[in-house]
Motif scaffolding. Structure first.
Motif, PDB file in Angstrom:
ATOM      1  N   UNK A 222      53.501  73.223  89.009  1.00 58.89           N
ATOM      2  CA  UNK A 222      52.496  73.161  90.076  1.00 58.89           C
ATOM      3  C   UNK A 222      52.363  74.506  90.786  1.00 58.89           C
ATOM      4  N   UNK A 223      53.463  75.234  90.877  1.00 59.14           N
ATOM      5  CA  UNK A 223      53.459  76.524  91.572  1.00 59.14           C
ATOM      6  C   UNK A 223      52.772  77.616  90.761  1.00 59.14           C
ATOM      7  N   UNK A 224      52.996  77.610  89.458  1.00 58.63           N
ATOM      8  CA  UNK A 224      52.524  78.710  88.612  1.00 58.63           C
ATOM      9  C   UNK A 224      51.023  78.984  88.729  1.00 58.63           C
ATOM     10  N   UNK A 225      50.151  77.971  88.628  1.00 61.27           N
ATOM     11  CA  UNK A 225      48.716  78.287  88.721  1.00 61.27           C
ATOM     12  C   UNK A 225      48.308  78.862  90.082  1.00 61.27           C
ATOM     13  N   UNK A 226      49.022  78.489  91.127  1.00 61.11           N
ATOM     14  CA  UNK A 226      48.708  79.025  92.448  1.00 61.11           C
ATOM     15  C   UNK A 226      49.055  80.514  92.514  1.00 61.11           C
ATOM     16  N   UNK A 227      50.203  80.876  91.975  1.00 63.40           N
ATOM     17  CA  UNK A 227      50.584  82.294  91.942  1.00 63.40           C
ATOM     18  C   UNK A 227      49.666  83.078  91.010  1.00 63.40           C
ATOM     19  N   UNK A 228      49.295  82.474  89.884  1.00 62.07           N
ATOM     20  CA  UNK A 228      48.384  83.146  88.956  1.00 62.07           C
ATOM     21  C   UNK A 228      47.036  83.434  89.616  1.00 62.07           C
ATOM     22  N   UNK A 229      46.567  82.521  90.436  1.00 61.44           N
ATOM     23  CA  UNK A 229      45.274  82.735  91.092  1.00 61.44           C
ATOM     24  C   UNK A 229      45.338  83.911  92.061  1.00 61.44           C
ATOM     25  N   UNK A 230      46.486  84.112  92.680  1.00 58.59           N
ATOM     26  CA  UNK A 230      46.654  85.257  93.587  1.00 58.59           C
ATOM     27  C   UNK A 230      46.631  86.556  92.794  1.00 58.59           C
ATOM     28  N   UNK A 231      47.325  86.585  91.672  1.00 58.65           N
ATOM     29  CA  UNK A 231      47.365  87.782  90.827  1.00 58.65           C
ATOM     30  C   UNK A 231      45.978  88.095  90.289  1.00 58.65           C
ATOM     31  N   UNK A 232      45.246  87.071  89.893  1.00 56.55           N
ATOM     32  CA  UNK A 232      43.917  87.270  89.316  1.00 56.55           C
ATOM     33  C   UNK A 232      42.923  87.822  90.332  1.00 56.55           C
TER      34      UNK A 232
END
Length: 122
Positions: free
Chosen positions: A17-27
């Motif tokens: 659940x955490x990974x896509x949220x962090x990925x969106x910040x990086x993107x």
């Protein structure tokens, strides 16, 4: 908001659940939270034994004043796991003498293991 949600999921080990949220910040690129997101993504990848992915995230943070107290341990360990012991030693040796090294004991243990496996006892 994404970072706080991601950290909340991360703290209860709900990495998927955490990974896509962090990925969106990086993107987003250029976000002041990008480095933090890279750290968490690196840690998630490392915990899932996705060492190439973890390396990509951690390597971006190697020269950062805040994260260089933590990530050299993970980068060195990844090199060790990939069989690149010379590079692992190079990073670990530098990191082991840092007064701010967060993983001081662990890095010394890693160095001892590498040198032992190389039959280099001096």
């Amino acid at each position: 908001m994404q970072l706080q949600k991601g950290v909340a999921y991360f703290s209860v080990k709900q990495f998927s659940d955490a990974k896509p949220l962090f990925q969106s910040i990086v993107q987003l690129g250029g976000s002041r939270y990008s480095k933090t997101a890279h750290y968490y993504l690196g840690f998630i990848a490392f915990s899932k034994k996705s060492f190439s992915e973890a390396f990509d995230h951690f390597n971006l943070l190697m020269t950062d004043a805040y994260y260089n107290t933590v990530v050299p341990f993970y980068v060195s360990y990844i090199f060790y796991l990939q069989g690149n012991t010379d590079r692992a030693i190079e990073i670990a040796e530098r990191y082991s003498v840092s007064v701010n090294a967060f993983h001081s004991n662990e890095i010394k243990q890693l160095l001892a293991t590498i040198y032992f496996n190389k039959n280099d006892f001096i």
